[in-house]
Design an enzyme around this catalytic site. Structure first.
Site, PDB file in Angstrom:
ATOM      1  N   ASP A 193      -7.401  26.332 -14.587  1.00 51.88           N
ATOM      2  CA  ASP A 193      -7.383  26.245 -16.048  1.00 51.88           C
ATOM      3  C   ASP A 193      -6.108  26.941 -16.487  1.00 51.88           C
ATOM      4  O   ASP A 193      -5.966  28.160 -16.326  1.00 51.88           O
ATOM      5  CB  ASP A 193      -8.620  26.952 -16.623  1.00 51.88           C
ATOM      6  CG  ASP A 193      -8.660  26.892 -18.147  1.00 51.88           C
ATOM      7  OD1 ASP A 193      -7.631  26.562 -18.779  1.00 51.88           O
ATOM      8  OD2 ASP A 193      -9.728  27.187 -18.710  1.00 51.88           O
ATOM      9  N   SER A 236       7.331  15.162 -23.678  1.00 50.08           N
ATOM     10  CA  SER A 236       7.098  13.918 -24.411  1.00 50.08           C
ATOM     11  C   SER A 236       8.350  13.571 -25.217  1.00 50.08           C
ATOM     12  O   SER A 236       9.097  14.461 -25.639  1.00 50.08           O
ATOM     13  CB  SER A 236       5.921  14.102 -25.365  1.00 50.08           C
ATOM     14  OG  SER A 236       5.842  13.004 -26.247  1.00 50.08           O
ATOM     15  N   ALA A 255       2.272  19.900 -34.633  1.00 43.93           N
ATOM     16  CA  ALA A 255       2.017  20.988 -33.679  1.00 43.93           C
ATOM     17  C   ALA A 255       2.290  20.508 -32.255  1.00 43.93           C
ATOM     18  O   ALA A 255       2.901  21.217 -31.448  1.00 43.93           O
ATOM     19  CB  ALA A 255       0.569  21.459 -33.814  1.00 43.93           C
ATOM     20  N   TYR A 256       1.849  19.286 -31.962  1.00 37.59           N
ATOM     21  CA  TYR A 256       2.080  18.723 -30.622  1.00 37.59           C
ATOM     22  C   TYR A 256       3.588  18.619 -30.366  1.00 37.59           C
ATOM     23  O   TYR A 256       4.078  18.982 -29.283  1.00 37.59           O
ATOM     24  CB  TYR A 256       1.410  17.350 -30.526  1.00 37.59           C
ATOM     25  CG  TYR A 256       1.590  16.652 -29.206  1.00 37.59           C
ATOM     26  CD1 TYR A 256       0.830  17.011 -28.095  1.00 37.59           C
ATOM     27  CD2 TYR A 256       2.516  15.617 -29.056  1.00 37.59           C
ATOM     28  CE1 TYR A 256       0.998  16.366 -26.876  1.00 37.59           C
ATOM     29  CE2 TYR A 256       2.696  14.959 -27.851  1.00 37.59           C
ATOM     30  CZ  TYR A 256       1.922  15.333 -26.763  1.00 37.59           C
ATOM     31  OH  TYR A 256       2.095  14.693 -25.554  1.00 37.59           O
ATOM     32  N   LYS A 315       5.828  20.511 -27.464  1.00 37.18           N
ATOM     33  CA  LYS A 315       6.613  19.796 -26.449  1.00 37.18           C
ATOM     34  C   LYS A 315       8.119  20.116 -26.561  1.00 37.18           C
ATOM     35  O   LYS A 315       8.828  20.054 -25.555  1.00 37.18           O
ATOM     36  CB  LYS A 315       6.343  18.286 -26.537  1.00 37.18           C
ATOM     37  CG  LYS A 315       4.909  17.896 -26.111  1.00 37.18           C
ATOM     38  CD  LYS A 315       4.586  18.262 -24.663  1.00 37.18           C
ATOM     39  CE  LYS A 315       3.288  17.635 -24.184  1.00 37.18           C
ATOM     40  NZ  LYS A 315       2.951  18.002 -22.789  1.00 37.18           N
ATOM     41  N   ARG A 333      -1.948   4.525 -21.821  1.00 40.60           N
ATOM     42  CA  ARG A 333      -3.375   4.376 -22.163  1.00 40.60           C
ATOM     43  C   ARG A 333      -4.226   5.433 -21.457  1.00 40.60           C
ATOM     44  O   ARG A 333      -4.567   5.282 -20.283  1.00 40.60           O
ATOM     45  CB  ARG A 333      -3.878   2.991 -21.732  1.00 40.60           C
ATOM     46  CG  ARG A 333      -3.502   1.865 -22.647  1.00 40.60           C
ATOM     47  CD  ARG A 333      -4.292   0.607 -22.356  1.00 40.60           C
ATOM     48  NE  ARG A 333      -4.066   0.034 -21.044  1.00 40.60           N
ATOM     49  CZ  ARG A 333      -3.000  -0.676 -20.677  1.00 40.60           C
ATOM     50  NH1 ARG A 333      -2.017  -0.871 -21.532  1.00 40.60           N
ATOM     51  NH2 ARG A 333      -2.909  -1.184 -19.468  1.00 40.60           N
TER      52      ARG A 333
HETATM   53  P1  NAP Z   1      -5.507  13.159 -20.956  1.00 39.83           P
HETATM   54  O1  NAP Z   1      -6.002  11.867 -20.424  1.00 39.83           O
HETATM   55  O2  NAP Z   1      -6.161  13.750 -22.167  1.00 39.83           O
HETATM   56  O3  NAP Z   1      -5.525  14.213 -19.767  1.00 39.83           O
HETATM   57  C1  NAP Z   1      -5.140  15.544 -19.970  1.00 39.83           C
HETATM   58  C2  NAP Z   1      -5.485  16.344 -18.743  1.00 39.83           C
HETATM   59  O4  NAP Z   1      -5.096  17.704 -18.975  1.00 39.83           O
HETATM   60  C3  NAP Z   1      -6.993  16.353 -18.449  1.00 39.83           C
HETATM   61  O5  NAP Z   1      -7.197  16.355 -17.071  1.00 39.83           O
HETATM   62  C4  NAP Z   1      -7.418  17.684 -19.063  1.00 39.83           C
HETATM   63  O6  NAP Z   1      -8.597  18.219 -18.475  1.00 39.83           O
HETATM   64  C5  NAP Z   1      -6.209  18.524 -18.692  1.00 39.83           C
HETATM   65  N1  NAP Z   1      -6.177  19.798 -19.394  1.00 39.83           N
HETATM   66  C6  NAP Z   1      -6.200  20.045 -20.723  1.00 39.83           C
HETATM   67  N2  NAP Z   1      -6.200  21.366 -20.953  1.00 39.83           N
HETATM   68  C7  NAP Z   1      -6.191  21.968 -19.734  1.00 39.83           C
HETATM   69  C8  NAP Z   1      -6.214  23.323 -19.303  1.00 39.83           C
HETATM   70  N3  NAP Z   1      -6.252  24.344 -20.166  1.00 39.83           N
HETATM   71  N4  NAP Z   1      -6.146  23.583 -17.969  1.00 39.83           N
HETATM   72  C9  NAP Z   1      -6.114  22.578 -17.084  1.00 39.83           C
HETATM   73  N5  NAP Z   1      -6.141  21.272 -17.433  1.00 39.83           N
HETATM   74  C10 NAP Z   1      -6.177  20.986 -18.745  1.00 39.83           C
HETATM   75  O7  NAP Z   1      -3.963  13.063 -21.339  1.00 39.83           O
HETATM   76  P2  NAP Z   1      -2.746  12.269 -20.650  1.00 39.83           P
HETATM   77  O8  NAP Z   1      -2.351  11.219 -21.606  1.00 39.83           O
HETATM   78  O9  NAP Z   1      -3.047  11.930 -19.245  1.00 39.83           O
HETATM   79  O10 NAP Z   1      -1.620  13.400 -20.742  1.00 39.83           O
HETATM   80  C11 NAP Z   1      -1.055  14.041 -19.604  1.00 39.83           C
HETATM   81  C12 NAP Z   1       0.244  14.701 -20.037  1.00 39.83           C
HETATM   82  O11 NAP Z   1       1.168  13.703 -20.488  1.00 39.83           O
HETATM   83  C13 NAP Z   1       0.096  15.672 -21.195  1.00 39.83           C
HETATM   84  O12 NAP Z   1       0.938  16.783 -20.990  1.00 39.83           O
HETATM   85  C14 NAP Z   1       0.559  14.862 -22.391  1.00 39.83           C
HETATM   86  O13 NAP Z   1       1.001  15.685 -23.449  1.00 39.83           O
HETATM   87  C15 NAP Z   1       1.660  14.049 -21.777  1.00 39.83           C
HETATM   88  N6  NAP Z   1       2.016  12.827 -22.502  1.00 39.83           N
HETATM   89  C16 NAP Z   1       1.137  11.815 -22.625  1.00 39.83           C
HETATM   90  C17 NAP Z   1       1.512  10.657 -23.294  1.00 39.83           C
HETATM   91  C18 NAP Z   1       0.585   9.469 -23.431  1.00 39.83           C
HETATM   92  O14 NAP Z   1       0.974   8.468 -24.064  1.00 39.83           O
HETATM   93  N7  NAP Z   1      -0.627   9.507 -22.879  1.00 39.83           N
HETATM   94  C19 NAP Z   1       2.806  10.545 -23.828  1.00 39.83           C
HETATM   95  C20 NAP Z   1       3.691  11.614 -23.675  1.00 39.83           C
HETATM   96  C21 NAP Z   1       3.287  12.735 -22.992  1.00 39.83           C
HETATM   97  P3  NAP Z   1     -10.078  17.962 -19.113  1.00 39.83           P
HETATM   98  O15 NAP Z   1     -10.531  16.620 -18.626  1.00 39.83           O
HETATM   99  O16 NAP Z   1     -10.848  19.093 -18.551  1.00 39.83           O
HETATM  100  O17 NAP Z   1      -9.928  18.020 -20.609  1.00 39.83           O
END
Ligand code: NAP
Length: 276
Positions: free
Chosen positions: A62, A139, A192-193, A197, A231
């Protein structure tokens, strides 16, 4: 102690992190750790990969919890004498329609995305072995949010001499400014996001500079990247990329060959260095 190379991915029980682990299981010549804050969700993800014929290992992490970070650090130190690849992927984002006050969103988002990621780096970067690769998942929103900052803030965030302490101070100031409802007056964008980033991208630039100064001969390459619009639970079903496609740039950076001397200290999307 094992001499096997080791890769660690944070927030890997679902979404892009899970896809990064899947790709590393196929391409990284060593042990791949899928980490998650919830052991149940983490083990379920490992089992899912097992059904695909892939072998990932699990460790709890975590990133909001220093004890948890240090337990992983001690485990890696003892079992492997360090680590070779670190992908800081874990992150959170409030949904657009969330009704939580902006100051709460700012504090909670910065806590995980910036301060949590930084704490992982504080504990694990010293353990990264020569020729190691570090990827901080940021991001494109960091770039657009930078454009929404005052000229004075933009100058600070683009500076080649900003220190980690100065960056931490600015990130704390953003949270405090939102609490006093003066963040816009103080030159911050209304995201905030985005600010969290900005923190991740600027932190990566600083960390790369520190590696140049302190560990030049170790050939470690550290970069920030955007996975694209993917997605996942975070971005929703309308995003164009699959998680596997979103994993491509982070995995490219995690697997930069040992004779590569760059990219380093850059921000990339679609495997291309972007101007910060
Ligand atoms: P996601 O599906 O919501 O997955 C986020 C992951 O981070 C989940 O496994 C979550 O665990 C974990 N997490 C959150 N808080 C945590 C903590 N305190 N300690 C450990 N793990 C934690 O999001 P995603 O889209 O795959 O995003 C992954 C990364 O890519 C992020 O950094 C996001 O900002 C970045 N990003 C995503 C996009 C996009 O379009 N999806 C675009 C740009 C950047 P839980 O399941 O326990 O919540």
């Amino acid at each position: 102690m094992s001499n096997v190379p080791v890769a660690v991915v944070t927030g890997a029980n679902k979404g892009i992190g899970f896809a990064i682990v899947r790709a590393l299981c196929k391409q990284f010549p060593g042990d791949v750790y899928l980490t998650a804050r919830d052991p149940g969700r983490g083990q379920a993800a490992v089992s899912k990969l097992q059904e695909e014929g892939l072998r990932a290992l699990f460790h709890q992490l975590d990133i909001d919890d220093l004890q948890s970070i240090r337990a992983l650090r001690d485990f890696l130190k003892e079992k492997y004498g360090g680590l070779n690849v670190l992908v800081n992927n874990a992150g959170i984002a409030f949904k657009v329609h969330d009704t939580a006050p902006f100051a709460v969103q700012a504090e909670v988002t910065l806590k995980t995305n910036f301060f949590g990621t930084r704490n992982v780096c504080i504990e694990l970067l010293p353990l990264v072995k020569p020729y190691g690769r570090v990827v901080n998942v940021s991001s494109m929103v960091s770039s657009s949010a930078l454009g929404g900052c005052s000229q004075e803030l933009q100058q600070k965030f683009r500076s080649d001499t900003i220190t980690e302490d100065e960056l931490v101070e600015l990130m704390n100031k953003f949270v405090e400014d939102t609490k006093k409802s003066v963040h816009e007056k103080e030159g911050w964008p209304n995201t905030a996001y985005g600010v969290s980033k900005i923190g991740v991208t600027v932190l990566s630039r600083i960390q790369a500079r520190m590696l140049n100064e302190k560990r030049k001969g170790d050939h470690i390459l550290l970069n920030a990247c955007c996975p694209g619009w993917v997605r996942t639970d975070m971005a929703g079903p309308k995003a164009p990329k699959t998680p596997d496609e979103g994993a491509e740039t982070p995995v490219y950076l995690a697997l930069l060959p040992s004779d590569a001397d760059g990219p380093h200290g850059q921000f990339l999307s679609n495997k291309t260095v972007r101007t910060w």
